[in-house]
Design a protein around this motif. Structure first.
Motif, PDB file in Angstrom:
ATOM      1  N   GLY A   1      22.894   5.046   6.378  1.00 11.60           N
ATOM      2  CA  GLY A   1      23.156   5.887   5.226  1.00 11.60           C
ATOM      3  C   GLY A   1      22.548   7.268   5.374  1.00 11.60           C
ATOM      4  N   PRO A   2      22.962   8.218   4.533  1.00 12.63           N
ATOM      5  CA  PRO A   2      22.400   9.568   4.584  1.00 12.63           C
ATOM      6  C   PRO A   2      20.875   9.536   4.382  1.00 12.63           C
ATOM      7  CG  PRO A   2      24.337   9.504   3.171  1.00 12.63           C
ATOM      8  CD  PRO A   2      23.991   8.083   3.497  1.00 12.63           C
ATOM      9  N   GLY A   3      20.156  10.175   5.292  1.00 15.92           N
ATOM     10  CA  GLY A   3      18.706  10.215   5.195  1.00 15.92           C
ATOM     11  C   GLY A   3      18.011   8.961   5.662  1.00 15.92           C
TER      12      GLY A   3
ATOM     13  N   GLN B   1      13.042   7.485   6.463  1.00 12.84           N
ATOM     14  CA  GLN B   1      12.357   6.550   5.582  1.00 12.84           C
ATOM     15  C   GLN B   1      10.845   6.591   5.806  1.00 12.84           C
ATOM     16  OE1 GLN B   1      14.169   2.604   5.079  1.00 12.84           O
ATOM     17  NE2 GLN B   1      15.834   3.306   6.374  1.00 12.84           N
ATOM     18  N   TYR B   2      10.118   6.583   4.698  1.00 12.57           N
ATOM     19  CA  TYR B   2       8.649   6.576   4.735  1.00 12.57           C
ATOM     20  C   TYR B   2       8.165   5.136   4.691  1.00 12.57           C
ATOM     21  CZ  TYR B   2       3.834   7.068   3.072  1.00 12.57           C
ATOM     22  OH  TYR B   2       2.470   6.987   2.936  1.00 12.57           O
TER      23      TYR B   2
ATOM     24  N   ALA C   1       0.818  -1.216   0.000  1.00 13.10           N
ATOM     25  CA  ALA C   1       0.000   0.000   0.000  1.00 13.10           C
ATOM     26  C   ALA C   1       0.848   1.260   0.000  1.00 13.10           C
ATOM     27  CB  ALA C   1      -0.940  -0.003   1.212  1.00 13.10           C
ATOM     28  N   HIS C   2       1.992   1.225   0.671  1.00  9.93           N
ATOM     29  CA  HIS C   2       2.824   2.424   0.828  1.00  9.93           C
ATOM     30  C   HIS C   2       3.968   2.511  -0.184  1.00  9.93           C
ATOM     31  CE1 HIS C   2       0.898   3.988   4.386  1.00  9.93           C
ATOM     32  NE2 HIS C   2       1.021   2.835   5.019  1.00  9.93           N
ATOM     33  N   LEU C   3       4.126   1.502  -1.036  1.00  7.74           N
ATOM     34  CA  LEU C   3       5.310   1.449  -1.891  1.00  7.74           C
ATOM     35  C   LEU C   3       5.386   2.630  -2.851  1.00  7.74           C
ATOM     36  CD1 LEU C   3       7.827  -0.005  -2.859  1.00  7.74           C
ATOM     37  CD2 LEU C   3       6.377  -1.383  -4.365  1.00  7.74           C
TER      38      LEU C   3
ATOM     39  N   ARG D   1      15.748  12.903  -2.184  1.00 12.93           N
ATOM     40  CA  ARG D   1      17.064  12.428  -2.625  1.00 12.93           C
ATOM     41  C   ARG D   1      17.660  11.419  -1.640  1.00 12.93           C
ATOM     42  NH1 ARG D   1      19.021  15.393  -7.065  1.00 12.93           N
ATOM     43  NH2 ARG D   1      17.624  17.111  -7.602  1.00 12.93           N
ATOM     44  N   ILE D   2      16.766  10.564  -1.128  1.00 10.59           N
ATOM     45  CA  ILE D   2      17.195   9.444  -0.294  1.00 10.59           C
ATOM     46  C   ILE D   2      17.291   8.225  -1.200  1.00 10.59           C
ATOM     47  CG2 ILE D   2      16.556   7.962   1.650  1.00 10.59           C
ATOM     48  CD1 ILE D   2      14.835  10.247   2.701  1.00 10.59           C
ATOM     49  N   ASP D   3      18.314   7.419  -1.010  1.00  6.98           N
ATOM     50  CA  ASP D   3      18.414   6.154  -1.735  1.00  6.98           C
ATOM     51  C   ASP D   3      17.130   5.372  -1.493  1.00  6.98           C
ATOM     52  OD1 ASP D   3      18.944   3.408  -2.391  1.00  6.98           O
ATOM     53  OD2 ASP D   3      21.076   3.886  -2.381  1.00  6.98           O
ATOM     54  N   LEU D   4      16.554   4.796  -2.560  1.00  2.00           N
ATOM     55  CA  LEU D   4      15.279   4.104  -2.414  1.00  2.00           C
ATOM     56  C   LEU D   4      15.378   2.909  -1.478  1.00  2.00           C
ATOM     57  CD1 LEU D   4      13.843   4.243  -6.039  1.00  2.00           C
ATOM     58  CD2 LEU D   4      13.353   5.725  -4.097  1.00  2.00           C
TER      59      LEU D   4
END
Length: 307
Positions: free
Chosen positions: A66-68, A72-73, A44-46, A57-60
């Motif tokens: 790691g930075p950011g 995470q959402y 649902a949240h992907l 600009r966060i790595d997926l």
């Protein structure tokens, strides 16, 4: 989903164009409940996760260090925001798992969570300054949209739209305020403000913005798979077009009140109240759990975390 039949016990009532479902917790929440809910919640949240991470600009798929990685959402959201998301996802899960009024088959190709600008801004800031933790207001517009797709033609022939709410303490007074609004007027002559859920549904458009957002997402994410659905939504969303049949949904989840008796409902079980004047098919779902706040925290903390 087998979990729902094991975790919850339900009572269904249908009267013409009105349906009511009451679900009560039948067994305690444990790690197994969280583990079985996790895949649906991640799915649902992907879409929103990809969108918000890319915008910040966060790595997926960032490492924890790691930075950011702190942003995470949806794991990073404040507790109140996660409770609102929980209600919307559970509304989708139950729409697909159970038969609602009218006996239609509902499809949820994608959730609309990416259309929450405040969350996007929150994650952007939090990734750069971990101290910027704050509350977030709810997403505007429809909480929930599902489509009725004709299996023969692939066209959208109806849709369901509604409100999904979570309350940590679900009592009759809390339900009344949610449905009718807060008190207003001078002392001794106070009345309900009539700005609650009943009013929102009564004012609901024949073709709400959520339907346009769903159309936009299908065009971007699954144009070939949903080609006929997209064309039919194109027609229905034109100003002045003949509207698609709409079903309204009210999904309310919350913790069991101390004085709530087994099988007791706080919303009408037999017919909609006089306050609901839209005249459309209406489905009501009440989900009563115990330890729901802990469940929500455990569930959202577990998303995209390797066991």
């Amino acid at each position: 989903m087998p979990l729902l039949n094991r975790w919850l016990r339900g009572v269904a009532r249908v009267n013409g164009n009105y349906g009511h479902l009451l679900f009560e917790q039948a067994e305690p929440v444990d790690d197994g409940v969280v583990a079985e809910l996790r895949p649906y919640f991640e799915s649902a949240h992907l879409d929103a996760r990809d969108v918000f991470h890319r915008a910040a600009r966060i790595d997926l798929h960032p490492d924890a260090d790691g930075p950011g990685g702190n942003a995470q959402y949806p794991n990073c959201l404040p507790a109140t925001a996660k409770k609102g998301l929980f209600g919307e996802v559970m509304a989708g899960l139950m729409t697909q798992a159970y038969q609602f009024v009218g006996g239609h088959q509902w499809s949820i190709p994608i959730f609309l969570f990416r259309y929450h600008a405040e969350v996007e801004a929150y994650i952007f800031d939090l990734a750069r300054d971990p101290a910027r933790v704050r509350e977030i207001s709810g997403r505007h517009g429809n909480d929930f949209i599902a489509l009725g797709i004709d299996p023969a033609t692939g066209e959208v022939v109806r849709f369901i739209a509604g409100e999904a709410k979570w309350r940590a303490s679900l009592t009759p007074s809390v339900m009344e305020e949610m449905m009718l609004g807060g008190w207003t007027g001078p002392p001794g002559a106070r009345v309900r403000a009539n700005d609650g859920i009943w009013n929102e549904l009564n004012r609901g458009l024949a073709a709400p913005q959520g339907l346009e957002q769903m159309h936009r997402l299908l065009c971007e994410k699954a144009r070939e798979q949903y080609a006929e659905a997209i064309v039919s939504l194109d027609r229905a969303l034109l100003i002045g077009a003949a509207p698609l049949p709409r079903t309204d949904l009210i999904f309310v989840a919350g913790n069991k009140a101390a004085r709530r008796n087994p099988g007791e409902t706080y919303l009408p079980g037999a017919a909609p109240p006089a306050e609901y004047t839209a005249g459309r098919p209406l489905q009501v779902v009440e989900l009563v759990v115990e330890g729901g706040v802990d469940l929500i925290e455990r569930l959202y903390r577990s998303l995209w975390v390797n066991p």
